[in-house]
Design a protein around this motif. Structure first.
Motif, PDB file in Angstrom:
ATOM      1  N   UNK A  34      -5.785  -5.286 -19.641  1.00 42.07           N
ATOM      2  CA  UNK A  34      -6.014  -4.676 -18.333  1.00 42.07           C
ATOM      3  C   UNK A  34      -4.856  -4.931 -17.383  1.00 42.07           C
ATOM      4  N   UNK A  66      -7.044  -2.820  -9.992  1.00 41.38           N
ATOM      5  CA  UNK A  66      -6.947  -4.110  -9.310  1.00 41.38           C
ATOM      6  C   UNK A  66      -5.618  -4.779  -9.620  1.00 41.38           C
ATOM      7  N   UNK A  67      -5.280  -4.744 -10.906  1.00 42.08           N
ATOM      8  CA  UNK A  67      -4.048  -5.387 -11.339  1.00 42.08           C
ATOM      9  C   UNK A  67      -2.838  -4.736 -10.654  1.00 42.08           C
ATOM     10  N   UNK A  68      -2.903  -3.407 -10.492  1.00 37.92           N
ATOM     11  CA  UNK A  68      -1.794  -2.714  -9.825  1.00 37.92           C
ATOM     12  C   UNK A  68      -1.751  -3.065  -8.344  1.00 37.92           C
ATOM     13  N   UNK A  69      -2.916  -3.090  -7.732  1.00 39.83           N
ATOM     14  CA  UNK A  69      -2.990  -3.416  -6.302  1.00 39.83           C
ATOM     15  C   UNK A  69      -2.442  -4.809  -6.022  1.00 39.83           C
ATOM     16  N   UNK A  70      -2.778  -5.740  -6.927  1.00 42.78           N
ATOM     17  CA  UNK A  70      -2.327  -7.118  -6.730  1.00 42.78           C
ATOM     18  C   UNK A  70      -0.824  -7.253  -6.926  1.00 42.78           C
ATOM     19  N   UNK A  71      -0.214  -6.216  -7.493  1.00 41.49           N
ATOM     20  CA  UNK A  71       1.238  -6.240  -7.617  1.00 41.49           C
ATOM     21  C   UNK A  71       1.846  -5.223  -6.652  1.00 41.49           C
ATOM     22  N   UNK A  72       1.187  -5.122  -5.503  1.00 48.82           N
ATOM     23  CA  UNK A  72       1.714  -4.374  -4.348  1.00 48.82           C
ATOM     24  C   UNK A  72       1.797  -2.864  -4.546  1.00 48.82           C
ATOM     25  N   UNK A  73       1.003  -2.308  -5.437  1.00 47.07           N
ATOM     26  CA  UNK A  73       1.027  -0.857  -5.615  1.00 47.07           C
ATOM     27  C   UNK A  73       0.354  -0.202  -4.415  1.00 47.07           C
ATOM     28  N   UNK A  74       1.095   0.741  -3.782  1.00 46.99           N
ATOM     29  CA  UNK A  74       0.509   1.389  -2.594  1.00 46.99           C
ATOM     30  C   UNK A  74       0.477   2.897  -2.770  1.00 46.99           C
ATOM     31  N   UNK A 125       4.890   5.109  -7.150  1.00 42.08           N
ATOM     32  CA  UNK A 125       5.478   4.382  -8.277  1.00 42.08           C
ATOM     33  C   UNK A 125       6.981   4.235  -8.073  1.00 42.08           C
ATOM     34  N   UNK A 126       7.477   3.047  -8.352  1.00 40.37           N
ATOM     35  CA  UNK A 126       8.931   2.851  -8.359  1.00 40.37           C
ATOM     36  C   UNK A 126       9.316   2.723  -9.815  1.00 40.37           C
ATOM     37  N   UNK A 180       7.033 -12.075  -9.619  1.00 43.30           N
ATOM     38  CA  UNK A 180       6.792 -11.856  -8.187  1.00 43.30           C
ATOM     39  C   UNK A 180       6.956 -13.151  -7.386  1.00 43.30           C
ATOM     40  N   UNK A 233      -7.643  -2.221 -14.148  1.00 40.40           N
ATOM     41  CA  UNK A 233      -6.226  -1.843 -14.150  1.00 40.40           C
ATOM     42  C   UNK A 233      -5.752  -1.603 -12.720  1.00 40.40           C
ATOM     43  N   UNK A 265       7.799  -2.808  -6.511  1.00 43.79           N
ATOM     44  CA  UNK A 265       6.837  -2.463  -5.461  1.00 43.79           C
ATOM     45  C   UNK A 265       7.055  -3.283  -4.202  1.00 43.79           C
TER      46      UNK A 265
END
Lengths: 259, 243
Positions: B86, A208-216, A219-220, B151, A206, B103
């Motif tokens: 996931x 990884x999936x967030x990171x790949x969608x630019x999560x830093x 949360x926005x 995206x 999960x 993001x």
């Protein structure tokens, strides 16, 4: 899912039910999350601040949850059902008061129980009418550190992941041990170990999936919007009502109108 | 568009998973990564996404994959995970689709416009406000693809996009893949799907590239496939006499 499914599945369904309840549509659901959060805090503060012998004064405070339940189209029974595990604990608060204080202790015990129950009802109203990311957005608006808010949100999501894994593993266990009730003690070690590994695996996917969608780390929130007139009116009216209920003896005043 | 030069990856205990991989993928190509379990397909994708460290050189649009370029490179890549559960971690499809664009600093209005555009493109408008736990496996897979497309990646990577799908949903995913006009890399055991979607195939075994060529050539080579623990696609099995 039906009642025949395992306890973990039922717990997962209850979590999802809460999400659905929070995403409902009513005038209360449409209010700004920050307003609901502040009103809840104010309500709890005023309820707790009542004297421990002031039962009649405290009764007036019941108007708020009852009114909001009705406007938000949420059954009171749903609230008590969802709080069934916490309520007994709250009701136990002050259970020894009658022993220490005699007859006055009974009154203070009832008051404490009422305070606890009312506070829980108010918290339930907030959670049942506000999606978790709305609540988190509200917390960010009052400058609660991002790390704490993100932690809260991810913990909430992680509970879902964990419970889902428990449900899958218990089903798999039961299918191979049909005569057993629950999970045998000698299997608990490996069961918990596997659960930890599996849920960590899921959580890392999960993430990884967030990171790949630019999560830093911040949360926005999609549901974020500004305050409007209705929000302000609701906030002022509720807090005004709580102050009045706390400092004016409304029961006596209302009674005086009819007697 | 994508370049691997002598890329290796090993776990901390020394087990080598990717062994000296070198290949290039041009813009607009659709490349199938095939190979038996443990061949290194998913690891290769994770290396490309910067989720795993590597030795050697990985380039995306002439940018070398390193800490400094990671954000810019990830912006160009979209990854559809094998298990959609996931990937879809928000309560509703809409919130999940908004997650990436918000993001990346887009306004709510811009993000919403992208969501609507992608949902329309994939004929999924009816899913917009559905709860993720209430949609079917096929719909979830399509929604997972949609979350990535909002995206607007230059390259889409998909790990086993057709697993656990019924024939109708599998066909739906294949059609969606074929309709995308971007570079696509698809790792799969479903050779029939690879045949339907890819122009080129990279066959991997034990962390190495065994063959790299036109889909038709590799997927018709029964001996090559069998030597690498795979079978001819079902579609071609009935046509043995013509191969």
């Amino acid at each position: 899912m039906s009642k025949g499914t395992n306890k973990a599945s039922n717990a997962l369904n209850e979590l999802r039910d809460m999400d659905e309840l929070a995403n409902g549509d009513s005038p209360i659901h449409r209010l700004h999350p920050l307003v609901k959060f502040l009103v809840t805090i104010a309500y709890i503060y005023f309820v707790v601040s009542f004297s421990k012998y002031d039962i009649t004064g405290l009764f007036i405070m019941l108007i708020y949850p009852v009114l909001i339940f009705s406007i938000a189209n949420i059954k009171v029974s749903t609230c008590f059902y969802k709080l069934r595990l916490v309520l007994p604990l709250v009701l136990m608060v002050g259970i020894f008061n009658p022993i220490f204080e005699g007859r006055a202790g009974v009154v203070s015990m009832i008051t404490l129980m009422m305070k606890g129950t009312f506070s829980l009802m108010a918290s339930f109203i907030m959670v049942a009418t506000t999606p978790i990311d709305g609540l988190c957005a509200a917390l960010r608006k009052i400058h609660v550190p991002s790390i704490l808010v993100t932690l809260l949100l991810l913990t909430y999501r992680y509970i879902g992941v964990l419970v889902r894994e428990v449900a899958i593993m218990t089903d798999a266990y039961k299918l191979r041990a049909p005569k057993q009730k629950g999970i045998a003690i000698n299997a608990w070690g490996s069961f918990l170990g596997q659960l930890l590994l599996r849920s960590m695996d899921k959580a890392s996917e999960l993430y990884n999936s967030m990171q790949l969608r630019a999560f830093k780390g911040e949360f926005f929130y999609a549901s974020q919007r500004g305050l409007n007139c209705l929000d302000v009116i609701y906030l002022v009216a509720c807090i005004g009502g709580f102050v009045a209920a706390r400092f004016i003896n409304l029961t006596e005043t209302l009674g005086g109108l009819f007697v | 568009m994508i370049k691997f030069e002598n890329v290796c990856f090993s776990y901390e205990n020394g087990t080598q998973i990717l062994k000296d991989l070198s290949f290039e993928i041009s813009e607009g190509e659709t490349v199938g990564l095939i190979g038996c379990n443990g061949a290194g397909k998913s690891t290769l994708m994770k290396v490309l996404l910067g989720l795993l460290p590597h030795e050697g050189i990985v380039k995306v649009s002439d940018l070398e994959l390193n800490k400094n370029n990671l954000e810019e490179i990830r912006r160009k890549l979209g990854f559809v995970l094998q298990d959609s559960d996931n990937q879809m971690f928000m309560p509703t499809v809409y919130e999940d689709m908004m997650f990436g664009p918000l993001n990346y600093g887009h306004t709510k209005e811009e993000a919403e416009a992208r969501v609507d555009e992608v949902l329309e493109q994939l004929n999924l408008t009816y899913l917009k406000h559905k709860y993720n736990h209430k949609i079917s496996g096929g719909e979830k897979r399509m929604a997972a693809i949609a979350t990535i497309l909002t995206m607007r990646p230059k390259v889409i990577l998909m790990d086993e996009p057709s697993t656990a799908l019924d024939p109708e949903n599998r066909r739906r995913v294949i059609n969606a893949i074929n309709d995308l006009n971007i570079t696509k890399i698809i790792a799969s055991h479903d050779l029939d799907m690879i045949l339907d979607t890819c122009d080129r195939v990279i066959l991997m075994h034990d962390g190495k590239i065994i063959a790299d060529g036109k889909t038709e050539d590799i997927l018709r080579d029964e001996k090559l496939l069998e030597a690498n623990h795979m079978e001819l696609p079902f579609k071609l099995q009935g046509l043995r006499e013509f191969i």
